[in-house]
Scaffold this active site. Structure first.
Site, PDB file in Angstrom:
ATOM      1  N   CYS A 173      12.157  -5.939   1.810  1.00 57.65           N
ATOM      2  CA  CYS A 173      11.009  -5.670   2.685  1.00 57.65           C
ATOM      3  C   CYS A 173      10.494  -4.252   2.421  1.00 57.65           C
ATOM      4  O   CYS A 173      10.192  -3.888   1.298  1.00 57.65           O
ATOM      5  CB  CYS A 173      11.417  -5.900   4.140  1.00 57.65           C
ATOM      6  SG  CYS A 173      10.079  -5.718   5.343  1.00 57.65           S
ATOM      7  N   LEU A 174      10.403  -3.427   3.441  1.00 65.04           N
ATOM      8  CA  LEU A 174       9.937  -2.060   3.273  1.00 65.04           C
ATOM      9  C   LEU A 174      10.884  -1.268   2.377  1.00 65.04           C
ATOM     10  O   LEU A 174      10.454  -0.362   1.644  1.00 65.04           O
ATOM     11  CB  LEU A 174       9.808  -1.394   4.650  1.00 65.04           C
ATOM     12  CG  LEU A 174       9.190  -0.009   4.731  1.00 65.04           C
ATOM     13  CD1 LEU A 174       7.850   0.033   4.029  1.00 65.04           C
ATOM     14  CD2 LEU A 174       9.050   0.416   6.184  1.00 65.04           C
TER      15      LEU A 174
END
Length: 581
Positions: free
Chosen positions: A313-314
């Protein structure tokens, strides 16, 4: 010809410096505006009224220029009154057989007619900006979801049947549930059942040691479970929007535990949960004190070994940026790069883009500036609205109308264990990466160094998920236009979280997989789907096989302890930062 040394006349267009008193007044005015918006944001759930007003005005203005569309909408209910909408068969709110009986089926048909009407009213309006189209259509569907016949006692046959069968006890129990949830929310307590999933006790239990700690991260090295281990270690950067143990849930579905069982030496970053004192931490801090500090520590513990970097994800976006930064500095300590549901190009970032506009980001910054961070509940509210049927309204019907409680499980408990986001970092992420798409465009700087994704020549393994509303798989697929090395891409069923947590042995899992060789044409996302190989089971197996090909040296005896002489163990896994609330 203009003479730079000549005195300027009164008619010159150059700006005249403001009187210091005026400057002070302007600063005070700006501070008042910031404080006002920060205070107002608590009543608007962090959503800017100006942005919605702007979108509504633009929509109405463009719709007014379409008399044919307005005439069609005026007659839409009559023309389509007898249409049979296929959405009802797929809509989980109306899946019971009772909804197929009169008058309930008419309620469903009317509801789906309203959905079709508002889609026609808000989509494909000539000249309307895509951002305004997304916003207006999103708001329309939020209102429709709120007034769904499934949400009300007298229009939901399942609830009426439960009342009849239980003598109304379901409503009494629902009232108990509502009161309990309300008390917990007011007191800031965790949801019912979450206490059974405590990191280090029932989740995040893979044995290991914290071998490094600074003011931003703890680095966990996991204890080997095999006599020999692969020479190349794996360093994982999870997202800091949630806690790391999404990748180390229960023993049976822990990606970390599975990797260790396969003979890998795994290092995991556990991010600090920031507070107001961390408001000035920016993306540079997350590179320097996060990714780089972790890489240096792994390098010190396993000197001379290249490292397989992975990000989720991030954390995957950070891994991409970090890999590009290392490439710009000719630092060759990485062996490969793996990205799980991670984006580097944000031009097609999906539904989350509704909350990332210039107006919304400016408003959000004032909200964060007042408290120093983005609060967990404010962030959770945005994600709830993206899937309001599943995360909000279905919960209300089940818990309060039917009087039932969904059993808490590890992934749901983790999802409720949210973290905060520092003001500076989140502002930079939204403005530079999301709105400006600076990294994909080659304009992004890290610690003063310009970075370009094209400099990433490492072999890359990327995975997207079919129903991801946070990082749509077509956006994740754009890694093919960013990195220039060989790319292996997997597309698995499931969503942003459940698709990644896909342990082997599950019969409900499948994925597409194909590898792109350097120098060959890049396929479009749809063409890739048509040509990729279809596989049943977990994508973890494909990643395992791919990782084995990235290791250039043979196995070696497993180390007796975690850490090293210079970096001795500081604490048992899962460490201390994971317990911060």
């Amino acid at each position: 010809m203009f003479d730079p040394d000549a005195p300027h006349s009164a008619s010159t267009n150059s700006a005249t410096p403001l009187n210091p008193a005026i400057n002070i007044g302007a600063a005070v005015a700006d501070d008042i505006d910031s404080l006002w918006q920060g205070w107002l944001s608590h009543f608007t759930l962090g959503l800017t009224p100006a942005g919605l007003t702007e979108a509504c005005g633009a929509w109405l203005a463009h719709l007014a220029l379409c008399p044919g569309r307005m005439a069609e909408l005026a007659t839409f209910p009559l023309v389509h009154a007898t249409d049979q909408f296929t959405e009802g068969a797929r809509d989980s709110r109306f899946r019971s057989d009772l909804w197929k009986q009169w008058p309930w089926r008419q309620y469903v048909q009317t509801f789906h007619l309203a959905q079709a009407f508002w889609d026609r009213a808000t989509l494909d309006i000539p000249g309307l900006a895509p951002a305004h189209t997304r916003s207006i259509n999103f708001v329309a569907h939020q209102v429709l979801n709120a007034v769904s016949p499934a949400n009300f006692l007298l229009t939901n046959p399942d609830v009426l049947k439960a009342v009849q069968q239980s003598g109304g006890q379901n409503l009494s129990m629902g009232l108990v549930h509502f009161y309990e949830d309300w008390q917990r929310r007011i007191a800031g307590q965790r949801p019912v059942g979450m206490d059974a999933f405590t990191p280090g006790q029932t989740v995040a239990v893979t044995p290991g040691k914290v071998v490094f700690r600074n003011d931003l991260i703890e680095l966990i090295q996991y204890t080997p479970q095999t006599q020999e281990v692969h020479a190349t270690p794996i360093l994982i950067l999870p997202a800091w929007i949630m806690k790391y143990y999404i990748l180390d849930l229960s023993p049976h579905n822990s990606l970390v535990n599975w990797l260790v069982e396969q003979g890998h030496t795994v290092f995991m970053v556990s991010w600090k949960n920031p507070d107001s004192a961390d408001c000035n931490k920016g993306m540079d801090d997350y590179v320097r004190d996060g990714a780089l500090a972790a890489l240096d520590a792994v390098d010190a513990i396993m000197p001379g070994q290249k490292i397989n970097l992975a990000g989720y994800c991030l954390g995957g976006t950070l891994a991409l940026i970090f890999a590009a930064w290392l490439a710009a500095r000719h630092d060759d300590r990485l062996q490969s790069l793996s990205l799980f549901a991670a984006q580097g190009d944000f031009t097609e970032a999906g539904e989350i883009g509704v909350f990332v506009t210039d107006s919304e980001v400016a408003y959000l910054k004032n909200m964060m500036r007042a408290q120093g961070y983005l609060d967990t509940r404010q962030m959770a509210g945005a994600f709830q609205m993206l899937r309001s049927n599943e995360s909000l309204w279905s919960h209300m019907v089940r818990d309060y109308w039917l009087g039932q409680r969904a059993e808490m499980f590890d992934l749901l408990a983790w999802n409720a264990d949210a973290t905060r986001m520092p003001f500076c970092m989140h502002s930079e992420y939204l403005e530079q990466l999301f709105l400006q798409n600076a990294f994909a465009n080659g304009h992004y700087k890290v610690l003063g160094q310009a970075v370009a994704p094209e400099n990433i020549t490492l072999p890359v393994f990327a995975v997207g998920t079919e129903s991801d509303h946070v990082a749509p798989w077509r956006s994740v697929y754009k890694i093919h236009q960013l990195a220039t090395g060989e790319i292996a891409f997997a597309l698995t069923n499931g969503g942003h979280n459940a698709g990644i947590i896909s342990e082997p042995g599950r019969t409900d899992r499948h994925y597409l997989f194909a590898e792109h060789k350097t120098g060959t044409p890049v396929l479009s996302a749809d063409d890739w789907c048509a040509h990729a190989g279809q596989h049943t089971g977990s994508w973890w197996l494909a990643w395992r096989d791919w990782l084995s090909r990235q290791t250039k040296t043979g196995d070696r005896p497993a180390p007796a302890t975690c850490g090293s002489k210079d970096l001795p163990p500081l604490a048992d896994a899962p460490g201390t930062y994971v317990h911060q609330r």
